[in-house]
Design a protein around this motif. Structure first.
Motif, short mmCIF file in Angstrom:
data_model
loop_
_atom_site.label_atom_id
_atom_site.label_comp_id
_atom_site.label_asym_id
_atom_site.label_seq_id
_atom_site.Cartn_x
_atom_site.Cartn_y
_atom_site.Cartn_z
N LEU A 164 -87.01 -29.24 -12.10
CA LEU A 164 -85.76 -28.43 -12.36
C LEU A 164 -84.78 -27.99 -11.09
O LEU A 164 -83.56 -27.50 -11.05
CB LEU A 164 -85.96 -26.85 -13.02
CG LEU A 164 -85.35 -25.99 -14.12
CD1 LEU A 164 -84.26 -26.48 -15.09
CD2 LEU A 164 -85.92 -24.65 -14.07
N ASP A 214 -76.43 -28.75 -10.69
CA ASP A 214 -75.01 -27.95 -11.16
C ASP A 214 -74.67 -27.07 -10.45
O ASP A 214 -72.62 -27.10 -10.38
CB ASP A 214 -75.61 -26.96 -12.45
CG ASP A 214 -76.41 -28.30 -13.48
OD1 ASP A 214 -75.88 -29.13 -13.68
OD2 ASP A 214 -77.05 -27.46 -14.08
N GLN A 234 -91.35 -27.28 -11.12
CA GLN A 234 -90.11 -26.85 -10.66
C GLN A 234 -89.45 -27.32 -9.60
O GLN A 234 -88.26 -27.39 -9.93
CB GLN A 234 -89.54 -25.35 -10.08
CG GLN A 234 -90.72 -24.26 -11.29
CD GLN A 234 -89.96 -23.05 -11.03
OE1 GLN A 234 -89.09 -22.75 -11.69
NE2 GLN A 234 -90.50 -21.59 -10.06
N GLN A 294 -82.02 -30.42 -10.60
CA GLN A 294 -80.78 -30.32 -11.11
C GLN A 294 -80.02 -29.17 -11.71
O GLN A 294 -78.73 -29.47 -11.29
CB GLN A 294 -81.21 -30.20 -12.67
CG GLN A 294 -80.32 -30.11 -14.45
CD GLN A 294 -79.14 -31.24 -14.17
OE1 GLN A 294 -79.53 -32.78 -14.23
NE2 GLN A 294 -78.29 -31.15 -13.99
N SER A 295 -80.43 -27.86 -11.12
CA SER A 295 -79.34 -26.54 -10.25
C SER A 295 -78.89 -27.49 -9.20
O SER A 295 -77.67 -26.60 -9.40
CB SER A 295 -80.71 -26.16 -10.16
OG SER A 295 -81.51 -24.76 -11.09
N PRO A 317 -84.72 -22.13 -9.12
CA PRO A 317 -84.78 -23.59 -9.94
C PRO A 317 -84.07 -22.77 -10.91
O PRO A 317 -85.07 -21.73 -11.93
CB PRO A 317 -85.75 -24.08 -9.81
CG PRO A 317 -86.29 -23.92 -8.65
CD PRO A 317 -85.85 -22.16 -8.67
N GLY A 318 -83.20 -23.56 -11.96
CA GLY A 318 -82.76 -23.19 -13.41
C GLY A 318 -82.50 -21.72 -13.18
O GLY A 318 -82.67 -21.01 -13.98
N SER A 319 -81.41 -21.29 -12.05
CA SER A 319 -81.33 -19.87 -12.26
C SER A 319 -79.42 -19.21 -12.84
O SER A 319 -78.72 -18.94 -13.02
CB SER A 319 -81.22 -19.74 -10.59
OG SER A 319 -82.26 -19.04 -10.36
#
Length: 329
Positions: A208, A215, A205, A211-212, A176-178
């Motif tokens: 997040l 994206d 996480q 959201q990832s 996540p969030g990478s």
């Protein structure tokens, strides 16, 4: 290594004997000429065995949890009535050639399941994070009746095209969030991936991870459409909490169904075999040439001149190629 006859391996594979499967893989990995003769005959015989598996390549940045995911996902597949083989390739030391080979430890529960087979092996000097005999090991696992064959690679950063050229479904794992991780992942790997799994989508996480996913889906729209018509899918998963495996498997099944329906599945395997043939022929030619005493002498002389800055690499290469041409004339 004790020598066994061809029938020993054929009967063992047909009986789904894990011990004999392990010995067969050791046989094809052997560099002894007498072993290779038996291995070549064995591979020629099993290519005619009618058993279809789904071959899945899994890659991802270090720390993403590939081994934990594979253990959980493999156990899930076994609960679905599947037999699962895992070919886990550990990085080799560039100095000693040794490797950690710890995947059986990291997949403790899966390794004890009688419907699973885990084979750790060193990547050696092979590119792409896979052992140079991984293709043969895949064939042997398929002949031994495994329904799902997972190839776990060393990680993102090497020539992952080689992995893609030996599996049906190529899975990329991220956290996540990478955002930073994605910057380090080559665009080509993103384009090759048939599916992307965001692991560790749990606890703090979870939000997040969602959201990832948004994206990633937005970014994937910028890529050119696949020739097969398949669009890369993104799924969330938590290997820790054992959630998301169902969605990942449904994604892989949907891919297999679509590719089989439009003929791309068999065509892809055929193309892979052609590439494999060309690669092995080229490697064989290089090995044969490297054994020629005269060429070895010339090569060593040119290496010395390069070290002493007496000749450029470009000119030395041209001279070496001229020597090879004269040898072949």
């Amino acid at each position: 290594m004790k020598r066994f006859k061809l029938d020993y391996y054929l009967k063992g594979l047909k009986a789904h004997d894990h011990v004999i499967l392990a010995r067969a893989i050791t046989l094809v990995e052997s560099k002894r000429k007498e072993d290779q003769l038996v291995a070549d005959e064995l591979l020629d015989r099993i290519v005619k065995i009618d058993h279809r598996s789904i071959r899945i390549g899994i890659t991802g940045t270090p720390g993403v949890g590939k081994s934990s995911f594979i253990e959980g996902f493999g156990s899930y597949l076994i609960d679905q009535g599947k037999k699962v083989a895992v070919l886990a390739v550990d990085p080799s030391s560039q100095k000693t050639g040794g490797s950690i080979l710890g995947d059986k430890t990291r997949m403790e529960f899966l390794s004890r399941n009688p419907k699973a087979y885990i084979r750790p092996s060193a990547s050696g000097n092979a590119l792409g994070g896979v052992n140079n005999r991984t293709r043969e090991a895949v064939m042997l696992c398929e002949a031994a009746g495994f329904d799902v064959i997972i190839v776990e690679t060393v990680g993102v950063g090497q020539s992952e095209t080689l992995v893609n050229n030996m599996v049906d479904f190529f899975l990329l794992m991220i956290q996540p969030g990478s955002g930073d991780d994605l910057q380090g992942i080559k665009k080509g790997i993103m384009e090759m991936a048939h599916g992307i799994v965001i692991n560790k989508a749990d606890g703090d996480q979870a939000k997040l991870a969602k959201q990832s996913k948004k994206d990633l889906l937005s970014a994937l729209h910028l890529f050119a459409a696949s020739e097969t018509g398949w669009s890369t899918q993104v799924e969330l998963c938590s290997a820790l909490e054992k959630i998301g495996f169902d969605e990942v498997w449904q994604m892989i099944q949907a891919f297999e169904l679509e590719m089989t329906s439009n003929g791309s599945f068999d065509q892809n395997r055929s193309n892979q075999n052609m590439s494999w043939f060309e690669e092995r022929v080229q490697l064989g030619i290089l090995l044969e040439l490297s054994e020629k005493a005269g060429l070895k002498t010339i090569q060593n002389e040119l290496k010395l001149k390069i070290q002493q800055n007496k000749v450029s690499v470009s000119k030395a290469t041209a001279q070496m190629l001229d020597a090879i041409k004269q040898q072949l004339a």
